[in-house]
Design a protein around this motif. Structure first.
Motif, PDB file in Angstrom:
ATOM      1  N   SER A  38      10.115 -15.572  -2.936  1.00  0.00           N
ATOM      2  CA  SER A  38       8.724 -15.145  -2.836  1.00  0.00           C
ATOM      3  C   SER A  38       8.395 -14.680  -1.425  1.00  0.00           C
ATOM      4  N   LEU A  39       7.429 -13.789  -1.350  1.00  0.00           N
ATOM      5  CA  LEU A  39       6.841 -13.358  -0.083  1.00  0.00           C
ATOM      6  C   LEU A  39       5.362 -13.116  -0.318  1.00  0.00           C
ATOM      7  N   ARG A  40       4.577 -13.270   0.747  1.00  0.00           N
ATOM      8  CA  ARG A  40       3.170 -12.883   0.672  1.00  0.00           C
ATOM      9  C   ARG A  40       2.901 -11.861   1.766  1.00  0.00           C
ATOM     10  N   LEU A  41       2.474 -10.699   1.330  1.00  0.00           N
ATOM     11  CA  LEU A  41       2.079  -9.653   2.261  1.00  0.00           C
ATOM     12  C   LEU A  41       0.582  -9.764   2.550  1.00  0.00           C
ATOM     13  N   SER A  42       0.227  -9.434   3.784  1.00  0.00           N
ATOM     14  CA  SER A  42      -1.175  -9.391   4.178  1.00  0.00           C
ATOM     15  C   SER A  42      -1.492  -8.014   4.731  1.00  0.00           C
ATOM     16  N   CYS A  43      -2.724  -7.620   4.574  1.00  0.00           N
ATOM     17  CA  CYS A  43      -3.185  -6.352   5.145  1.00  0.00           C
ATOM     18  C   CYS A  43      -4.549  -6.600   5.765  1.00  0.00           C
ATOM     19  N   ALA A  44      -4.612  -6.504   7.074  1.00  0.00           N
ATOM     20  CA  ALA A  44      -5.852  -6.732   7.796  1.00  0.00           C
ATOM     21  C   ALA A  44      -6.549  -5.405   8.053  1.00  0.00           C
ATOM     22  N   ALA A  45      -7.831  -5.375   7.773  1.00  0.00           N
ATOM     23  CA  ALA A  45      -8.614  -4.151   7.930  1.00  0.00           C
ATOM     24  C   ALA A  45      -9.618  -4.291   9.066  1.00  0.00           C
ATOM     25  N   SER A  46      -9.820  -3.208   9.760  1.00  0.00           N
ATOM     26  CA  SER A  46     -10.841  -3.195  10.811  1.00  0.00           C
ATOM     27  C   SER A  46     -12.170  -2.763  10.229  1.00  0.00           C
ATOM     28  N   GLY A  47     -13.224  -2.992  10.953  1.00  0.00           N
ATOM     29  CA  GLY A  47     -14.532  -2.516  10.522  1.00  0.00           C
ATOM     30  C   GLY A  47     -15.327  -3.550   9.757  1.00  0.00           C
ATOM     31  N   ARG A  48     -16.622  -3.273   9.614  1.00  0.00           N
ATOM     32  CA  ARG A  48     -17.516  -4.222   8.967  1.00  0.00           C
ATOM     33  C   ARG A  48     -17.811  -3.860   7.524  1.00  0.00           C
ATOM     34  N   THR A  49     -17.125  -2.836   6.992  1.00  0.00           N
ATOM     35  CA  THR A  49     -17.430  -2.373   5.644  1.00  0.00           C
ATOM     36  C   THR A  49     -16.269  -2.587   4.691  1.00  0.00           C
ATOM     37  N   PHE A  50     -15.438  -3.576   4.960  1.00  0.00           N
ATOM     38  CA  PHE A  50     -14.248  -3.819   4.134  1.00  0.00           C
ATOM     39  C   PHE A  50     -14.631  -3.984   2.673  1.00  0.00           C
ATOM     40  N   GLY A  51     -15.725  -4.665   2.420  1.00  0.00           N
ATOM     41  CA  GLY A  51     -16.158  -4.898   1.051  1.00  0.00           C
ATOM     42  C   GLY A  51     -16.578  -3.646   0.308  1.00  0.00           C
ATOM     43  N   SER A  52     -16.674  -2.526   1.001  1.00  0.00           N
ATOM     44  CA  SER A  52     -17.046  -1.260   0.380  1.00  0.00           C
ATOM     45  C   SER A  52     -15.846  -0.515  -0.179  1.00  0.00           C
ATOM     46  N   TYR A  53     -14.660  -1.050   0.045  1.00  0.00           N
ATOM     47  CA  TYR A  53     -13.445  -0.349  -0.335  1.00  0.00           C
ATOM     48  C   TYR A  53     -12.682  -1.063  -1.443  1.00  0.00           C
ATOM     49  N   VAL A  54     -12.197  -0.273  -2.361  1.00  0.00           N
ATOM     50  CA  VAL A  54     -11.146  -0.718  -3.265  1.00  0.00           C
ATOM     51  C   VAL A  54      -9.868  -0.753  -2.443  1.00  0.00           C
ATOM     52  N   MET A  55      -9.070  -1.784  -2.658  1.00  0.00           N
ATOM     53  CA  MET A  55      -7.822  -1.903  -1.915  1.00  0.00           C
ATOM     54  C   MET A  55      -6.634  -1.835  -2.876  1.00  0.00           C
ATOM     55  N   GLY A  56      -5.593  -1.187  -2.417  1.00  0.00           N
ATOM     56  CA  GLY A  56      -4.404  -1.048  -3.230  1.00  0.00           C
ATOM     57  C   GLY A  56      -3.144  -1.330  -2.433  1.00  0.00           C
ATOM     58  N   TRP A  57      -2.110  -1.698  -3.167  1.00  0.00           N
ATOM     59  CA  TRP A  57      -0.766  -1.823  -2.613  1.00  0.00           C
ATOM     60  C   TRP A  57       0.119  -0.798  -3.300  1.00  0.00           C
ATOM     61  N   PHE A  58       0.922  -0.133  -2.510  1.00  0.00           N
ATOM     62  CA  PHE A  58       1.888   0.839  -3.000  1.00  0.00           C
ATOM     63  C   PHE A  58       3.233   0.528  -2.359  1.00  0.00           C
ATOM     64  N   ARG A  59       4.291   1.114  -2.911  1.00  0.00           N
ATOM     65  CA  ARG A  59       5.603   0.915  -2.304  1.00  0.00           C
ATOM     66  C   ARG A  59       6.437   2.171  -2.441  1.00  0.00           C
ATOM     67  N   GLN A  60       7.385   2.290  -1.532  1.00  0.00           N
ATOM     68  CA  GLN A  60       8.284   3.437  -1.567  1.00  0.00           C
ATOM     69  C   GLN A  60       9.687   2.969  -1.234  1.00  0.00           C
TER      70      GLN A  60
END
Length: 122
Positions: free
Chosen positions: A17-39
């Motif tokens: 197992s692994l847990r990935l994290s993605c930290a976002a800047s700004g005060r409007t994070f809740g305004s965004y849909v977030m996705g994970w992609f891979r290549q």
């Protein structure tokens, strides 16, 4: 616009197992849909999972259903990808991305992180 920084990638044995994290800047994070992609090497970038603005809706690719879980903490401006029962074919660079609309299409997502490498070994 939001700046995104992924972390948590690494080398893991198949079944681990692994847990990935993605930290976002700004005060409007809740305004965004977030996705994970891979290549993966030599392959096109593909959808892994998405989570709605409040976290009430999630979707994931068939290839990871039942193994990967996306979640978010809007108070911490962070989205997570918990990856269990990892397989060799999960080896890829994983990217988080932000969108103002919900969906799995890469073209919806306008802001991207730099990616984090996940390598699954036998």
């Amino acid at each position: 616009q939001v700046q995104l920084v992924e972390s948590g990638g690494g080398l893991v044995q198949a079944g681990g197992s692994l847990r990935l994290s993605c930290a976002a800047s700004g005060r409007t994070f809740g305004s965004y849909v977030m996705g994970w992609f891979r290549q993966a090497p030599g392959k096109e970038r593909e959808f892994v999972a998405a989570i709605s603005w409040s976290g009430g809706r999630t979707d994931s690719a068939d290839s990871v259903k039942g193994r990967f879980t996306i979640s978010r903490d809007n108070a911490k401006n962070t989205v997570y990808l918990q990856m269990n029962s990892l397989k060799l074919e999960d080896t890829a660079v994983y990217y988080c991305a932000a969108s103002i609309t919900y969906g799995s299409s890469i073209s919806r997502y306008q802001d991207w992180g730099q990616g984090t490498q996940v390598t699954v070994s036998s």
